[in-house]
Write an enzyme that holds these catalytic residues in place. Structure first.
Site, PDB file in Angstrom:
ATOM      1  N   HIS A  51       0.812  -1.222   0.000  1.00  0.00           N
ATOM      2  CA  HIS A  51       0.000   0.000   0.000  1.00  0.00           C
ATOM      3  C   HIS A  51       0.844   1.271   0.000  1.00  0.00           C
ATOM      4  O   HIS A  51       0.365   2.332   0.382  1.00  0.00           O
ATOM      5  CB  HIS A  51      -0.964  -0.020   1.202  1.00  0.00           C
ATOM      6  N   CYS A  75       1.079  13.692 -14.692  1.00  0.00           N
ATOM      7  CA  CYS A  75       2.439  13.920 -14.162  1.00  0.00           C
ATOM      8  C   CYS A  75       2.899  12.695 -13.368  1.00  0.00           C
ATOM      9  O   CYS A  75       2.126  12.116 -12.595  1.00  0.00           O
ATOM     10  CB  CYS A  75       2.402  15.152 -13.254  1.00  0.00           C
TER      11      CYS A  75
HETATM   12  N1  APR Z   1      -1.330  -7.654  17.833  1.00  0.00           N
HETATM   13  C1  APR Z   1      -1.921  -8.393  16.849  1.00  0.00           C
HETATM   14  N2  APR Z   1      -3.047  -8.022  16.206  1.00  0.00           N
HETATM   15  C2  APR Z   1      -3.616  -6.860  16.573  1.00  0.00           C
HETATM   16  C3  APR Z   1      -3.075  -6.037  17.595  1.00  0.00           C
HETATM   17  C4  APR Z   1      -1.884  -6.473  18.233  1.00  0.00           C
HETATM   18  N3  APR Z   1      -1.299  -5.765  19.206  1.00  0.00           N
HETATM   19  N4  APR Z   1      -3.876  -4.939  17.727  1.00  0.00           N
HETATM   20  C5  APR Z   1      -4.854  -5.074  16.822  1.00  0.00           C
HETATM   21  N5  APR Z   1      -4.711  -6.222  16.126  1.00  0.00           N
HETATM   22  C6  APR Z   1      -5.514  -6.731  15.006  1.00  0.00           C
HETATM   23  C7  APR Z   1      -6.993  -6.420  15.063  1.00  0.00           C
HETATM   24  O1  APR Z   1      -7.689  -7.434  15.802  1.00  0.00           O
HETATM   25  C8  APR Z   1      -7.369  -6.439  13.593  1.00  0.00           C
HETATM   26  O2  APR Z   1      -7.661  -7.749  13.157  1.00  0.00           O
HETATM   27  O3  APR Z   1      -5.052  -6.029  13.866  1.00  0.00           O
HETATM   28  C9  APR Z   1      -6.066  -5.997  12.890  1.00  0.00           C
HETATM   29  C10 APR Z   1      -6.124  -4.597  12.306  1.00  0.00           C
HETATM   30  O4  APR Z   1      -7.071  -4.603  11.269  1.00  0.00           O
HETATM   31  P1  APR Z   1      -7.381  -3.302  10.396  1.00  0.00           P
HETATM   32  O5  APR Z   1      -7.547  -2.125  11.273  1.00  0.00           O
HETATM   33  O6  APR Z   1      -8.489  -3.652   9.479  1.00  0.00           O
HETATM   34  O7  APR Z   1      -6.001  -3.091   9.597  1.00  0.00           O
HETATM   35  P2  APR Z   1      -5.500  -3.810   8.283  1.00  0.00           P
HETATM   36  O8  APR Z   1      -5.937  -5.230   8.207  1.00  0.00           O
HETATM   37  O9  APR Z   1      -4.060  -3.521   8.183  1.00  0.00           O
HETATM   38  O10 APR Z   1      -6.257  -2.973   7.167  1.00  0.00           O
HETATM   39  C11 APR Z   1      -5.961  -3.225   5.830  1.00  0.00           C
HETATM   40  O11 APR Z   1      -7.218  -1.348   5.124  1.00  0.00           O
HETATM   41  O12 APR Z   1      -7.858   0.846   5.474  1.00  0.00           O
HETATM   42  C12 APR Z   1      -7.040   0.014   4.759  1.00  0.00           C
HETATM   43  O13 APR Z   1      -5.127   0.587   3.574  1.00  0.00           O
HETATM   44  C13 APR Z   1      -5.593   0.354   4.886  1.00  0.00           C
HETATM   45  O14 APR Z   1      -3.707  -1.109   4.896  1.00  0.00           O
HETATM   46  C14 APR Z   1      -4.981  -0.900   5.448  1.00  0.00           C
HETATM   47  C15 APR Z   1      -5.972  -1.972   5.023  1.00  0.00           C
END
Ligand code: APR
Length: 321
Positions: free
Chosen positions: A134, A147
């Protein structure tokens, strides 16, 4: 690295730990898929669930080309804030454990990160095998379709004067009484001015387009070179032995789809997540692992047999300071 003697109490079930470590030892081709939960214990908010709101906005609603076209000042306030937070955060033991494993395993272990916060690179994760699906908060590019301007590794904070985060006099620094503390602009109760496009950075190449963050927004394609590298890993035809799905809600595609791709090539799946309900969409299969808890505590333990006990000085070495 220091010796592998286990000195801390285990945070994972010992039977699962043993079977995972045995499989890791025998695995040749490995993938890791990373999400925002990896950086949660560094103090950076995730996108979904608690902390997913920025002021009154769902964080994912600000991550679109349409939102930028409608109100570039607001979108920049959100991204400038995230750059500022990420610059103030430090990689945690999970970033370092992954970096150490990546150094040890070389080309046969590739890490697909959805994170744009720069913490894996700062933990010394080798760039050749770290695929930033990303993009990065610290890349800047021109928003004009005509551009191609792109600037990598820009750490200017604030990105322009109009985006400076408002401060209040700090009272917790007895030595420097003039110290200032940032106001938490993610909270709607902190007033924020609206910023006209004329005060935002403009492209130095075409002179007309607005500069935007070099991240992939919803509805946009993933970076071509990154996709080619990931495709090459899958298209080699060789078996994939393991995919580790770490700190992601596995809701955003194509990233989440790599789990099924790896499984189709023979991989066993290991999930590390605070919330066991956030398993990959296709569910868990026999032989998979669910390690529930904080990635910063779990990963150093999962990799301990390979990378040894992660000590403060090892983390400094990895970070290059
Ligand atoms: N250790 C492990 N897992 C964790 C922790 C932790 N300390 N804290 C939170 N989590 C988990 C949550 O339970 C959840 O499943 O991390 C996950 C975060 O999920 P999202 O907030 O949905 O993030 P992500 O999966 O990276 O989102 C994907 O969505 O908005 C877009 O581009 C953005 O890259 C991002 C993509």
């Amino acid at each position: 690295m220091a010796s592998s003697a286990a000195s801390k109490p285990s945070v994972v079930d010992p039977t699962d730990l043993k079977s995972f470590q045995d499989h890791l030892k025998n695995s040749k081709r490995i993938l890791a898929l990373l999400g925002a939960g990896l950086s949660a214990s560094s103090g950076l908010p995730t996108f979904r669930g608690a902390g997913g709101l920025w002021r009154t906005h769902d964080a994912t609603e600000l991550a679109t080309p349409e939102a930028f076209a409608r109100d570039p000042g607001l979108v920049w306030q959100f991204y400038n804030y995230r750059r500022h937070m990420a610059l103030g955060a430090k990689p945690n033991p999970a970033h370092y454990a992954l970096a150490a494993l990546a150094k040890k395993r070389g080309d046969e272990f590739i890490t697909l990160s959805q994170n744009v916060d720069g913490l894996s690179p700062r933990a010394g994760h080798p760039a050749e095998t770290l695929k930033l699906l990303h993009g990065s908060l610290f890349d800047l590019k021109c928003s004009s379709f005509f551009c191609n301007h792109m600037e990598r590794d820009n750490y200017t904070d604030p990105v322009c004067p109009a985006l400076a985060i408002p401060t209040e006099p700090g009272t917790d620094n007895p030595i420097d009484t003039t110290a200032k503390r940032d106001l938490d602009i993610s909270n709607i109760s902190v007033p924020l001015p609206s910023i006209p496009a004329s005060e935002l950075p403009h492209c130095p190449t075409c002179q007309t387009g607005l500069i935007r963050p070099g991240v992939v927004w919803f509805g946009e394609s993933l970076p071509g070179k990154v996709m080619d590298d990931v495709d090459a890993f899958f298209d080699s035809g060789e078996q994939v032995d393991l995919i580790m799905v770490i700190g992601t809600s596995s809701k955003v595609y194509p990233a989440a789809g790599y789990v099924d791709d790896a499984r189709a090539m023979g991989a066993r799946v290991a999930v590390v997540n605070m919330d066991r309900r956030d398993a990959p969409k296709s569910g868990m299969c026999e032989g998979d692992w669910m390690f529930e808890g904080d990635a910063a505590a779990i990963l150093p333990e999962l990799f301990r047999e390979e990378i040894g006990e992660l000590k403060e000085e090892d983390m400094k070495d990895l970070a290059g300071n």
